[in-house]
Design an enzyme around this catalytic site. Sequence first.
Site, short mmCIF file in Angstrom:
data_model
loop_
_atom_site.label_atom_id
_atom_site.label_comp_id
_atom_site.label_asym_id
_atom_site.label_seq_id
_atom_site.Cartn_x
_atom_site.Cartn_y
_atom_site.Cartn_z
N ARG A 179 3.22 -4.98 -31.25
CA ARG A 179 3.15 -6.02 -32.29
C ARG A 179 2.13 -7.10 -31.96
O ARG A 179 2.33 -8.28 -32.24
CB ARG A 179 4.54 -6.64 -32.53
CG ARG A 179 5.58 -5.66 -33.00
CD ARG A 179 5.20 -5.02 -34.35
NE ARG A 179 6.18 -4.01 -34.76
CZ ARG A 179 6.06 -2.72 -34.52
NH1 ARG A 179 5.00 -2.25 -33.87
NH2 ARG A 179 6.97 -1.88 -34.92
N SER A 228 10.92 -8.02 -40.50
CA SER A 228 11.82 -8.20 -39.36
C SER A 228 11.64 -9.61 -38.80
O SER A 228 10.51 -10.04 -38.55
CB SER A 228 11.53 -7.16 -38.28
OG SER A 228 11.80 -5.86 -38.76
N GLU A 298 9.24 -12.80 -34.82
CA GLU A 298 8.17 -11.95 -35.34
C GLU A 298 7.58 -12.57 -36.59
O GLU A 298 6.38 -12.47 -36.86
CB GLU A 298 8.69 -10.54 -35.63
CG GLU A 298 7.60 -9.57 -36.04
CD GLU A 298 8.04 -8.12 -35.98
OE1 GLU A 298 7.56 -7.34 -36.81
OE2 GLU A 298 8.85 -7.76 -35.11
#
Length: 308
Positions: A179, A228, A298
Site C-alpha cells: 500500500r 478500507s 489507510e
Amino acid sequence: MTFPDLTADLRARIPELRGTLEANAATAPLSWFRTGGPAQLLFAPADEADLARFLAALPAELPLMVVGLGSNLLVRDGGLPGVLIRLGKPFAEIAVEPNRRVRAGAGAADVKVARTAAEAGIAGLSFLRGIPGTIGGALRMNGGAYGGEVKDVLVEARGVTRAGDVVAYTNAEMGFTYRHCAVPDDVIFTGALFEGRPGDPAEILAEMNAITEARSSSQPVNTRTGGSTFKNPPGRKAWELIDAAGCRGLRRGDAQVSELHCNFLINHGKASAADIEGLGEDVRRRVRETSGVELEWEIKRVGLAAEG
C-alpha cells in the site's frame, strides 16, 4: 472557514492557463464520505501540459494535493488550505495497445480499466475491479485487491513534479511496498501503462462479476463510506482485530463502524469529518487496548479541524 481568494493572483501569474480555478470550493461532493470543509483553491487542468505549467508557476509555500474519486479521502471540517487538484475527463482516457498492454490516464476509474482489459482479452487486471478509485490513487498506494496489486502489472508510470517537470518511472523505480510507493509525494501521477497476459474475455468478465458480487455481499457499497479504513498489520487482518475489540456497529453521532465489514466507516447522513475521524481513533484505541496492535490509517485525512 473561508480562505483568501487566490484565483486572480494565479491567473495573473499564468495568463495562458486553460484549466478551471475555483476559490473556496466545496470538497464534500468530491469524497465518498460527503463531508468536510472547503478547499482554498480547486484546479482542474486541461491536460498534462496545463498541469505542468500551473505547477511550475505555483508559489512554493502553497500546500498542494490531488484528488481522484475521493474514495479514500476525508477532508477535515475546517477545510483544506492551499491547492486541491482534480484530474477530470482529460486524464480519464483508456486505450488498448499491442502486446496485451493498456494505457490509462490517472483520472480513469480502476473499474473501467479492468473492463477495457477484459473486453480486449487481457487477463491480469481484473483485481482493479475491486478497487474503488482511480489509477492515480492506485499508483500512489500500490492498490491491490482479490489477489492482485498494481506492482504485478505496471510497466511505467508518468507524472509531473512540483517544479513542473514531466517524469516517468519504471516499475522498479516506483519502489512498491504494501500500500505504498516510494515516488516523492509532490509528484502528481498523470497516467500509466499496464501489461497483462492472454485471456478469454468471457472468463475474465466472469472473474470480474465474481469480484463485484463478493464486494456487494461483504462491504457496505452504495453508502457514504471510504475504502478500507485501516491497513492490515503484518500477518493480521484489521477487520478481525476491530471485531475482536467489540467495535462492530460502534457509533459516534451519525458515524458508524459498518456492521457488514468493520474495517469500513459509514456516514449515515449528518456525520462531520470530526465524527468520522474521532470514531476511527476510538477504534484504534480499543484495538490497541485489547490486542496491543497499533492500527495505521489507510484513509487519507487532510486539512484543518473546525474553528474552535
